[in-house]
Design a protein around this motif. Structure first.
Motif, PDB file in Angstrom:
ATOM      1  N   TYR A 139     -11.428  17.465  -6.390  1.00  0.00           N
ATOM      2  CA  TYR A 139     -12.369  15.912  -5.814  1.00  0.00           C
ATOM      3  C   TYR A 139     -10.962  15.300  -5.300  1.00  0.00           C
ATOM      4  CZ  TYR A 139     -15.722  16.988  -9.309  1.00  0.00           C
ATOM      5  OH  TYR A 139     -16.489  17.820  -9.830  1.00  0.00           O
ATOM      6  N   TYR A 180      -3.367   4.281   3.887  1.00  0.00           N
ATOM      7  CA  TYR A 180      -4.341   3.888   5.215  1.00  0.00           C
ATOM      8  C   TYR A 180      -5.719   4.386   4.829  1.00  0.00           C
ATOM      9  CZ  TYR A 180       0.081   3.225   7.407  1.00  0.00           C
ATOM     10  OH  TYR A 180       1.528   2.662   7.829  1.00  0.00           O
ATOM     11  N   SER A 181      -6.661   3.713   5.131  1.00  0.00           N
ATOM     12  CA  SER A 181      -8.116   4.290   4.871  1.00  0.00           C
ATOM     13  C   SER A 181      -8.211   5.725   5.396  1.00  0.00           C
ATOM     14  CB  SER A 181      -9.087   3.395   4.850  1.00  0.00           C
ATOM     15  OG  SER A 181      -8.963   2.984   6.015  1.00  0.00           O
ATOM     16  N   GLN A 221     -12.054  15.313   5.875  1.00  0.00           N
ATOM     17  CA  GLN A 221     -12.504  16.240   5.187  1.00  0.00           C
ATOM     18  C   GLN A 221     -11.660  17.346   5.348  1.00  0.00           C
ATOM     19  OE1 GLN A 221     -14.241  18.229   2.682  1.00  0.00           O
ATOM     20  NE2 GLN A 221     -15.733  16.462   2.901  1.00  0.00           N
ATOM     21  N   ASN A 233      -0.164   9.303   5.789  1.00  0.00           N
ATOM     22  CA  ASN A 233      -1.163   9.667   4.543  1.00  0.00           C
ATOM     23  C   ASN A 233      -0.642  10.989   4.219  1.00  0.00           C
ATOM     24  OD1 ASN A 233      -2.554   7.472   4.140  1.00  0.00           O
ATOM     25  ND2 ASN A 233      -4.170   7.838   5.325  1.00  0.00           N
ATOM     26  N   ASN A 259       0.682  -1.047  -0.044  1.00  0.00           N
ATOM     27  CA  ASN A 259       0.116  -0.066   0.004  1.00  0.00           C
ATOM     28  C   ASN A 259       0.800   1.189   0.080  1.00  0.00           C
ATOM     29  OD1 ASN A 259       1.006  -0.286   2.300  1.00  0.00           O
ATOM     30  ND2 ASN A 259      -0.894  -0.185   3.519  1.00  0.00           N
ATOM     31  N   ASN A 265     -10.834   9.006   6.233  1.00  0.00           N
ATOM     32  CA  ASN A 265     -12.012   9.534   6.304  1.00  0.00           C
ATOM     33  C   ASN A 265     -11.805  11.224   6.772  1.00  0.00           C
ATOM     34  OD1 ASN A 265     -14.827   9.887   6.445  1.00  0.00           O
ATOM     35  ND2 ASN A 265     -15.168   9.251   8.421  1.00  0.00           N
ATOM     36  N   LYS A 316     -11.134  13.028  -3.177  1.00  0.00           N
ATOM     37  CA  LYS A 316     -11.462  11.474  -2.746  1.00  0.00           C
ATOM     38  C   LYS A 316     -10.477  10.601  -3.470  1.00  0.00           C
ATOM     39  CE  LYS A 316     -15.504  11.106  -5.425  1.00  0.00           C
ATOM     40  NZ  LYS A 316     -17.054  11.284  -5.383  1.00  0.00           N
ATOM     41  N   TYR A 317     -10.223  10.979  -4.831  1.00  0.00           N
ATOM     42  CA  TYR A 317      -9.550   9.972  -5.557  1.00  0.00           C
ATOM     43  C   TYR A 317      -8.070   9.692  -5.165  1.00  0.00           C
ATOM     44  CZ  TYR A 317     -13.401  10.499  -8.661  1.00  0.00           C
ATOM     45  OH  TYR A 317     -14.911  10.639  -9.129  1.00  0.00           O
ATOM     46  N   TYR A 322      -7.287  10.537  -2.229  1.00  0.00           N
ATOM     47  CA  TYR A 322      -7.168   9.706  -0.647  1.00  0.00           C
ATOM     48  C   TYR A 322      -7.436   8.174  -0.893  1.00  0.00           C
ATOM     49  CZ  TYR A 322      -7.639  14.532   1.528  1.00  0.00           C
ATOM     50  OH  TYR A 322      -7.437  15.646   1.855  1.00  0.00           O
ATOM     51  N   SER A 323      -8.176   7.780  -2.074  1.00  0.00           N
ATOM     52  CA  SER A 323      -8.533   6.488  -2.081  1.00  0.00           C
ATOM     53  C   SER A 323      -7.273   5.536  -2.421  1.00  0.00           C
ATOM     54  CB  SER A 323      -9.491   6.273  -3.152  1.00  0.00           C
ATOM     55  OG  SER A 323      -9.006   6.513  -4.558  1.00  0.00           O
ATOM     56  N   ILE A 324      -6.188   6.120  -2.615  1.00  0.00           N
ATOM     57  CA  ILE A 324      -4.923   5.310  -3.147  1.00  0.00           C
ATOM     58  C   ILE A 324      -3.960   5.541  -1.869  1.00  0.00           C
ATOM     59  CG2 ILE A 324      -5.189   5.433  -5.585  1.00  0.00           C
ATOM     60  CD1 ILE A 324      -3.172   7.827  -5.615  1.00  0.00           C
TER      61      ILE A 324
END
Lengths: 560, 77
Positions: free
Chosen positions: A429, A439-440, A444, A289, A65, A442, A431-432, A434-436
């Motif tokens: 955007y 670590y996951s 904002q 992250n 990851n 959440n 979120k794209y 953040y998705s890679i």
């Protein structure tokens, strides 16, 4: 077939084939190799290739990851560099660029310190040709210094890795700390390439000496590879927080007074690395992250800024602020792209820098590190000063320009356009991105607190700039050299060393003279021995003597 | 004529920035900003901090020139 092929190897193979490919197909071939290499991104996580040699198990292709976001952005940066350099017919530079990018991608997928070392050296050896392709005397000199420093980093890494195997029997790329001696060596090796304070001289020395395309390639890979390596092996090392904080703050002052705009960008690159290093030092999921996200967006906007300055260099022939200004009229698109890059690096809301830097700032705030938090806050104002305002202002505005210049070539504009699009796209955007991340998340970034706080900082800093210009307090640009940490080995060491060695040499010559007189006395008339020309002190002989002495001292120390 | 162009743009830009700055301060009075440290929650703190930092950087940079600046061919000699 692709599944067990090391990512990046396609690019290195292609770079070796470039000389036999006709001129017009070179760039397409380069693009094709990047595409083939990028197929590896679809492989998912795991270990795909190991090699047992001399009792060592080398992990040549490992992906997880942390690798993925870096691999994506390295491929993307390679594409941008190739499109940007489409007009470039310099074969050596094209080969070096492709092999360099390939090596950097290969390095990301190394699973142990020895494979990492091989790629580490490969990036050094290939990138030195990019500096050489600057094709000036100063570029050549700079390239030699660059090579020495980069190889030093490699040697330190090898020493660290060897000691690690010797002491622990393990050479896998795992988390280390500074309590072990091999940890310190590896830390320093990474530190040189990550341009830690006082180890940073090579960066500002060599990057601005390269060709317009070369600098874009250089800015993307080496330092971010070091950031990746640090994030993998030293997350949560507290020393890094302090080192990073110093890195964010001190280049700011140098950037204010530097005249060469590409060198200003190199200082700014150093400052941006500081943010990432702080993120690694904190070592929480959020901060790591933040580091990865920041490295990701940073490669794009820094490349964009270097591309816009490269376009200026290509058309005007210089990037010295004292000789530029008023280009907005002739290079409107480059101006717009440069401003987009400048706003991204300054972290304006809706631009990519904002969504990445917020992660690191939140991680700092969450840990309650108030001093570091405000140092980084201060550095944010600094970023705005040198990259956000100084670069576009002195290149494109400042005063009207008398001689005409053409807009940048179409391929440069396309590359800049893509990079600018990504800067805004990621900012709007997030979120794209953040998705890679490893670590996951959440998270904002667009809360009213954040946005207002950041906007206040930036807008009032711009106000300060307008105020300083209005009252003529803003320093004008002067043709000059700004001393940096490379001064220590470019001026200080030769300054001490030369007289020292000369005295030493004189003493040795004296010694031989005395010796020859003694011989003369003892052996009398024998001309064969009295004429001691064969033990005369020569420069290579002297250097050899020194080397042997140093090795002997090291041997003695090792035995003790 | 041409020289006026840049000056007019600069004037518009200055007016725009002053307007935005004013607006941001007004917003700051109407909302309560949550921050990690109380210092940052003071009304207008980031604004003052940004302004002072910027001036500080430029002034210090200017004085650093005395120590760090050399002629362009310094290393060539």
């Amino acid at each position: 077939m692709t599944s067990s092929m090391i990512p990046g190897l396609w690019m290195i193979i292609a770079s070796m084939l470039l000389p036999v490919i006709p001129n017009y197909f070179r760039q397409p071939a380069m693009l094709l190799s990047v595409f083939l290499s990028s197929l590896s991104l679809l492989n998912g996580f795991g270990t795909f290739l190991t090699w047992e040699i001399l009792g060592f198990n080398l992990t040549l292709y490992h992906s997880d990851n942390l690798t993925l976001p870096f691999a994506i952005i390295f491929h993307l940066a390679s594409l941008l560099v190739i499109i940007y350099g489409w007009h470039n017919k310099n074969l050596m530079e094209n080969m070096a660029t492709l092999a360099y990018a390939g090596s950097a991608i290969g390095a990301l997928h190394a699973g142990d310190f020895f494979s990492l070392f091989i790629w580490w050296e490969a990036t050094a050896l290939t990138s030195v040709f990019i500096v050489l392709a600057g094709n000036t005397v100063s570029a050549r000199n700079s390239a030699m210094r660059y090579l020495i420093i980069q190889v030093c980093s490699g040697v330190l890494l090898l020493i660290g890795a060897s000691m690690m195997v010797y002491q622990t029997g393990n050479h896998e790329l795992t988390k280390l700390d500074l309590s072990s001696n091999f940890g310190v060596f590896i830390f320093l090796a990474f530190g040189i390439k990550a341009a830690f304070p006082f180890l940073n001289g090579w960066l500002q020395d060599s990057y601005p000496e390269s060709s317009p395309t070369g600098t874009v390639a250089l800015s993307a890979f080496t330092t971010k590879l070091a950031i990746y390596a640090l994030a993998r092996t030293f997350p949560g090392t507290e020393t890094l927080i302090w080192i990073g904080a110093i890195m964010t703050a001190f280049p700011v002052f140098f950037a204010v007074i530097e005249n060469d705009l590409r060198r200003v960008l190199s200082f700014s690159l150093n400052n941006q690395l500081g943010f990432m290093v702080v993120g690694i030092g904190i070592g929480t999921e959020l901060s790591l992250n933040g580091t990865v996200a920041h490295a990701f967006v940073h490669i794009i906007y820094k490349a964009l800024l270097f591309m816009s300055m490269g376009a200026v260099l290509h058309r005007v022939g210089t990037t010295k602020a004292s000789e530029l200004g008023g280009l907005y009229k002739y290079m409107p698109l480059t101006t717009i792209f440069c401003i987009i890059g400048a706003m991204s690096i300054s972290a304006f809301p809706l631009f990519s820098g904002f969504v990445a830097k917020s992660l690191i700032m939140s991680a700092l705030g969450g840990q309650g590190l108030i001093l570091i938090y405000f140092v980084l806050f201060f550095a944010s104002a600094g970023v705005l000063e040198h990259s956000g305002i100084k670069i576009p202002y002195f290149a494109f505005f400042a005063h009207e320009r008398k001689t005409k210049v053409k807009e940048a070539p179409i391929n440069m504009l396309i590359a800049m356009g893509v990079a600018a699009f990504l800067c805004i796209g990621i900012g709007v955007y997030p979120k794209y991105l953040y998705s890679i991340l490893p670590y996951s998340v959440n998270y904002q970034p667009y809360t009213i607190d954040h946005v207002i706080s950041q906007l206040q900082l930036l807008v009032f800093a711009i106000l300060a700039f307008l105020f300083l210009v209005k009252f003529k307090l803003y320093p004008s640009e002067i043709k000059s050299t700004v001393l940096n940490s490379d001064w220590f080995y470019r001026k200080m060491l030769p300054g001490i060393g030369k007289p020292l060695f000369q005295t030493l040499q004189k003493i040795i010559i004296k010694f031989y003279e005395v010796l020859s007189i003694l011989f003369d006395l003892i052996l009398g008339r024998s001309k064969k021995f009295a004429n001691l020309s064969y033990i005369k002190v020569t420069t290579p002989g002297f250097a050899g003597l020194l080397m042997i002495t140093i090795l002997f001292i090291m041997l003695v120390l090792a035995v003790i | 004529m041409k020289n006026n162009n840049l000056k007019t743009y600069a004037k518009y830009f200055t007016q725009f920035i002053i307007a935005v700055a004013g607006l941001l301060l007004i917003i700051d009075f109407t909302i309560y900003r949550h921050a990690y440290f109380h210092l940052e929650e003071i009304i207008g703190f980031p604004a003052i901090f940004g302004f002072i930092c910027f001036v500080f950087i430029v002034i210090v940079g200017k004085h650093l020139r005395k120590i760090l600046m050399r002629k362009e061919d310094y290393y060539d000699k």
